[in-house]
Design a protein around this motif. Structure first.
Motif, PDB file in Angstrom:
ATOM      1  N   ALA A  79       0.813  -1.219   0.000  1.00  0.00           N
ATOM      2  CA  ALA A  79       0.000   0.000   0.000  1.00  0.00           C
ATOM      3  C   ALA A  79       0.854   1.280   0.000  1.00  0.00           C
ATOM      4  O   ALA A  79       0.446   2.303  -0.546  1.00  0.00           O
ATOM      5  CB  ALA A  79      -0.952  -0.003   1.188  1.00  0.00           C
ATOM      6  N   ARG A 103       0.959  -8.041   6.992  1.00  0.00           N
ATOM      7  CA  ARG A 103       0.438  -8.340   8.319  1.00  0.00           C
ATOM      8  C   ARG A 103      -0.410  -9.593   8.231  1.00  0.00           C
ATOM      9  O   ARG A 103      -1.296  -9.681   7.372  1.00  0.00           O
ATOM     10  CB  ARG A 103      -0.410  -7.137   8.765  1.00  0.00           C
ATOM     11  CG  ARG A 103      -0.876  -7.208  10.175  1.00  0.00           C
ATOM     12  CD  ARG A 103      -1.647  -5.969  10.527  1.00  0.00           C
ATOM     13  NE  ARG A 103      -3.035  -6.036  10.065  1.00  0.00           N
ATOM     14  CZ  ARG A 103      -4.029  -5.330  10.585  1.00  0.00           C
ATOM     15  NH1 ARG A 103      -3.788  -4.478  11.555  1.00  0.00           N
ATOM     16  NH2 ARG A 103      -5.253  -5.442  10.135  1.00  0.00           N
ATOM     17  N   ASP A 130       3.431   4.658   4.516  1.00  0.00           N
ATOM     18  CA  ASP A 130       2.493   3.536   4.583  1.00  0.00           C
ATOM     19  C   ASP A 130       1.144   4.144   4.983  1.00  0.00           C
ATOM     20  O   ASP A 130       1.097   4.946   5.915  1.00  0.00           O
ATOM     21  CB  ASP A 130       2.964   2.542   5.656  1.00  0.00           C
ATOM     22  CG  ASP A 130       2.206   1.227   5.602  1.00  0.00           C
ATOM     23  OD1 ASP A 130       1.175   1.153   4.922  1.00  0.00           O
ATOM     24  OD2 ASP A 130       2.651   0.271   6.264  1.00  0.00           O
ATOM     25  N   ALA A 134      -1.935   0.763  12.186  1.00  0.00           N
ATOM     26  CA  ALA A 134      -3.036   0.115  12.916  1.00  0.00           C
ATOM     27  C   ALA A 134      -2.536  -0.384  14.270  1.00  0.00           C
ATOM     28  O   ALA A 134      -2.586   0.349  15.264  1.00  0.00           O
ATOM     29  CB  ALA A 134      -3.643  -0.990  12.064  1.00  0.00           C
ATOM     30  N   THR A 135      -1.999  -1.623  14.322  1.00  0.00           N
ATOM     31  CA  THR A 135      -1.427  -2.082  15.602  1.00  0.00           C
ATOM     32  C   THR A 135      -0.033  -1.480  15.808  1.00  0.00           C
ATOM     33  O   THR A 135       0.509  -1.524  16.903  1.00  0.00           O
ATOM     34  CB  THR A 135      -1.274  -3.619  15.634  1.00  0.00           C
ATOM     35  OG1 THR A 135      -0.308  -4.008  14.636  1.00  0.00           O
ATOM     36  CG2 THR A 135      -2.586  -4.321  15.369  1.00  0.00           C
ATOM     37  N   GLY A 136       0.559  -0.976  14.721  1.00  0.00           N
ATOM     38  CA  GLY A 136       1.904  -0.393  14.811  1.00  0.00           C
ATOM     39  C   GLY A 136       3.010  -1.411  14.564  1.00  0.00           C
ATOM     40  O   GLY A 136       4.187  -1.046  14.485  1.00  0.00           O
ATOM     41  N   THR A 138       3.831  -3.205  11.884  1.00  0.00           N
ATOM     42  CA  THR A 138       4.544  -3.039  10.613  1.00  0.00           C
ATOM     43  C   THR A 138       5.553  -1.898  10.714  1.00  0.00           C
ATOM     44  O   THR A 138       6.725  -2.041  10.343  1.00  0.00           O
ATOM     45  CB  THR A 138       3.525  -2.756   9.475  1.00  0.00           C
ATOM     46  OG1 THR A 138       2.607  -3.845   9.428  1.00  0.00           O
ATOM     47  CG2 THR A 138       4.216  -2.591   8.146  1.00  0.00           C
TER      48      THR A 138
HETATM   49  C1  PRP Z   1      -1.514  -2.848   5.948  1.00  0.00           C
HETATM   50  C2  PRP Z   1      -1.039  -1.402   5.943  1.00  0.00           C
HETATM   51  C3  PRP Z   1       0.150  -1.449   6.845  1.00  0.00           C
HETATM   52  C4  PRP Z   1      -0.249  -2.475   7.875  1.00  0.00           C
HETATM   53  C5  PRP Z   1      -0.727  -1.783   9.113  1.00  0.00           C
HETATM   54  O1  PRP Z   1      -0.751  -3.580   5.059  1.00  0.00           O
HETATM   55  O2  PRP Z   1      -0.732  -0.912   4.657  1.00  0.00           O
HETATM   56  O3  PRP Z   1       1.334  -1.843   6.185  1.00  0.00           O
HETATM   57  O4  PRP Z   1      -1.294  -3.259   7.300  1.00  0.00           O
HETATM   58  O5  PRP Z   1      -1.012  -2.690  10.101  1.00  0.00           O
HETATM   59  P1  PRP Z   1      -0.268  -2.740  11.510  1.00  0.00           P
HETATM   60  O6  PRP Z   1      -0.022  -1.330  11.966  1.00  0.00           O
HETATM   61  O7  PRP Z   1      -1.273  -3.455  12.358  1.00  0.00           O
HETATM   62  O8  PRP Z   1       0.997  -3.520  11.341  1.00  0.00           O
HETATM   63  P2  PRP Z   1      -1.070  -5.092   4.673  1.00  0.00           P
HETATM   64  O9  PRP Z   1      -0.372  -6.019   5.630  1.00  0.00           O
HETATM   65  O10 PRP Z   1      -2.547  -5.264   4.532  1.00  0.00           O
HETATM   66  O11 PRP Z   1      -0.318  -5.281   3.296  1.00  0.00           O
HETATM   67  P3  PRP Z   1      -0.574  -4.585   1.868  1.00  0.00           P
HETATM   68  O12 PRP Z   1      -0.016  -3.191   1.967  1.00  0.00           O
HETATM   69  O13 PRP Z   1       0.212  -5.455   0.956  1.00  0.00           O
HETATM   70  O14 PRP Z   1      -2.051  -4.587   1.595  1.00  0.00           O
END
Ligand code: PRP
Length: 210
Positions: A79, A103, A130, A134-136, A138
């Motif tokens: 993303a 994630r 990014d 969300a949970t932080g 990543t």
């Molecule tokens: C989503 C978003 C962040 C992550 C946030 O990516 O783009 O990278 O989740 O979540 P977190 O704060 O809980 O870690 P996703 O894993 O869906 O991958 P994508 O970008 O390939 O869709």
């Protein structure tokens, strides 16, 4: 860690359309790109510059230019790719490094599946992009990569953040030497039981890339 919520009517206006479930994918891409440019303006407030002498058609004067090493932009795949052009527009001389992270939607843990960063980031200002904090998990893992390579100043540019994720990131970063800043278009209400930001905008990766 410093968190900045960019308070601007244009940001709020564009974000509202972005959140709307009826917004189609091409409009979503365009708005995400426009929003990043507005956020990047705030996010780069501390970008390092040095004085430079120039001559205008009228008189000599002094200005500034970005110092070397040039900043590094790190989109988190997939993303984060939707935010890269908007960042490059404001920082055209920046280098770009890539991190592929996903994630696990059950455990909510982030894993890295691709990494292409310069080996030595000493003295680098890094801008991680990014859409969602969300949970932080990543972002924490991404920042860990950058700090281990020597990055000494990190700004994360996100479209939406959840308070739980910001708190978790703050905790993860205790003891990390490099200053970290989070710049976001909004701080939402909460995370739901599936780890989605509420009210949020859904799955940014899916809405950008299907
Ligand atoms: C989503 C978003 C962040 C992550 C946030 O990516 O783009 O990278 O989740 O979540 P977190 O704060 O809980 O870690 P996703 O894993 O869906 O991958 P994508 O970008 O390939 O869709």
């Amino acid at each position: 860690m410093e968190t900045l919520v960019v308070d601007h009517p244009l940001v709020a206006h564009k974000l509202t359309t972005l959140r709307n479930k009826d917004t189609d994918s091409s409009t979503f891409r365009r708005l995400a790109d426009e929003l990043v440019t507005l956020l990047a303006y705030e996010a780069t407030r501390g970008v390092r510059v040095a004085p430079v002498d120039i001559v205008t058609p009228v008189a000599p004067t002094q200005g500034v230019r970005l110092t070397d090493p040039q900043p590094l932009i790190v989109p988190i795949l997939r993303a984060g790719l939707g935010m890269l052009d908007g960042m490059i527009r404001l920082l055209p001389t920046a280098e770009v490094g890539f991190l592929g992270m996903v994630r696990n939607e059950e455990t909510l843990e982030a894993t890295t599946y691709a990494e292409r960063l310069p080996a030595d980031l000493s003295g680098r200002q890094c801008y991680v992009v990014d859409p969602m904090l969300a949970t932080g998990g990543t972002l924490a893992a991404a920042i860990d990569f950058l700090v281990k390579r020597g990055a000494d100043d990190i700004t994360a540019v996100v479209l939406l953040a959840a308070p739980e994720g910001v708190a978790a990131l703050e905790k993860e970063l205790e003891g990390v030497d490099a200053p970290v800043r989070v710049v976001t278009a909004a701080m939402d209400e909460k995370l739901n039981e599936k780890g989605y930001i509420v009210p949020g905008l859904g799955d940014a990766g899916d809405r950008l890339y299907g």
